[in-house]
Write an enzyme that holds these catalytic residues in place. Structure first.
Site, mmCIF file in Angstrom:
data_model
loop_
_atom_site.group_PDB
_atom_site.id
_atom_site.type_symbol
_atom_site.label_atom_id
_atom_site.label_comp_id
_atom_site.label_asym_id
_atom_site.label_seq_id
_atom_site.Cartn_x
_atom_site.Cartn_y
_atom_site.Cartn_z
ATOM 1 N N SER A 2 3.853 4.552 7.352
ATOM 2 C CA SER A 2 3.741 4.463 5.896
ATOM 3 C C SER A 2 2.560 5.308 5.441
ATOM 4 C CB SER A 2 3.518 3.006 5.481
ATOM 5 O OG SER A 2 3.183 2.906 4.110
ATOM 6 N N TYR A 61 -0.997 -5.092 5.951
ATOM 7 C CA TYR A 61 0.043 -4.071 6.083
ATOM 8 C C TYR A 61 -0.585 -2.729 6.441
ATOM 9 C CZ TYR A 61 4.176 -1.273 4.862
ATOM 10 O OH TYR A 61 5.255 -0.416 4.894
#
Length: 306
Positions: free
Chosen positions: A173, A186
């Site tokens: 990501s 995350y």
């Protein structure tokens, strides 16, 4: 080799690599043939995993699909078959459970064969600020988003090394490159995924296993439902990405042995600026781009979407 000769070699090779990169901007790289390759995709029951499965199916690969959602797996398998996959196998597997990953991996090797393209795609997001996130959710985030990569590599990489042939794909990501307010766990897991994939790639090169390729994918938010509710401050610069577009770009990166894929292209500039700007200026830029408020309206994927 002495210092002078090694320095000259590095300079000449650097010039050549820059020329090569410029040429590839004008002349597309030749795509490799993956027909017949065994492709394993984790998190294949929905979202990007399902779309990648369909794209790989159209290339004549043998698909192995993992997810915790059996109905989702069945639908992905059905769609993959309509796109031309030579064979499709699917398995229920909780990637957060090391023993289950190893058990299902052994089953795959017995029933299907050695995986040659491994796509670590499974991921979760809590959407909570660090101080508000329960320990159990933080642990689950790390188990799914990064620890599962360790176990799947341990299971399938030895055969790739033995054959000096394969491809490791890590769906990380942009939050694995730049910290985001409200995504501490995350971001930690995705920073780890990027670092792990980079390091293993270097290990392979250092041991002469240059036939095993790596691709690290760092997209901005994708419209799969995982980050539903999140807003982008400047959509012309950082748009919420279309899932079909991302899936196609990932497959193209694999076929051309592209090591890093950042989406959208503005992420290349932002990542570079992060490393060279003074800290206060970097924080100011992040605030200007909306990094402080991206998660304010987060809802996440609903049961219906799953």
């Amino acid at each position: 080799m002495n210092f002078f000769l090694e320095t000259i070699q590095v300079l000449l090779l650097s010039i050549w690599y820059n020329v090569e990169s410029f040429v590839y901007l004008l002349v597309p790289k030749k795509k490799k043939n993956v027909a017949g390759e065994l492709v394993l995709i984790t998190g294949a029951g929905s979202g990007i995993g399902r779309l990648m499965a369909q794209e790989f199916a159209a290339l004549g690969t043998v698909l192995v699909l993992w997810d915790i959602n059996q109905e989702g797996l069945k639908e992905t398998a059905r769609l993959a078959k309509t796109r031309g996959a030579s064979r499709v196998h699917y398995y229920l597997c909780d990637c957060s459970d090391k023993s289950e990953v190893y058990r299902v991996s052994d089953q795959v090797k017995r029933e299907v064969g050695d995986i040659s393209i491994l796509v670590n795609n499974a991921g979760i997001v809590t959407g909570k600020k660090f101080i508000d996130a329960p320990d159990s959710l933080i642990e689950k985030t790390m188990e799914v988003n990064i620890m599962a990569h360790f176990w799947t590599y341990k299971a399938f990489l030895p055969a790739m090394i033995a054959n000096n042939h394969g491809h490791l794909v890590s769906i990380a990501s942009s939050a694995g490159l730049i910290g985001v307010n409200g995504l501490a766990d995350y971001c930690a897991s995705k920073f780890a995924a990027v670092g792990f994939a980079e390091s293993v790639g270097l290990e392979l090169l250092a041991t002469g296993k240059d036939g095993v390729k790596t691709t690290i994918v760092c997209p901005y938010f994708i419209n799969t439902g995982m980050f539903d509710g999140c807003q982008t401050k400047w959509p012309s610069v950082l748009p919420i990405l279309n899932a079909d577009y991302v899936a196609k770009k990932i497959i193209h990166a694999v076929l051309t042995d592209q090591v890093y894929l950042l989406l959208p292209k503005s992420m290349y500039l932002m990542t570079a600026l992060k490393t060279i700007l003074p800290m206060k200026q970097g924080i100011l830029l992040g605030q200007y781009m909306g990094a402080f408020n991206l998660m304010d309206t987060f809802r996440g994927r609903t049961k219906k979407q799953e």
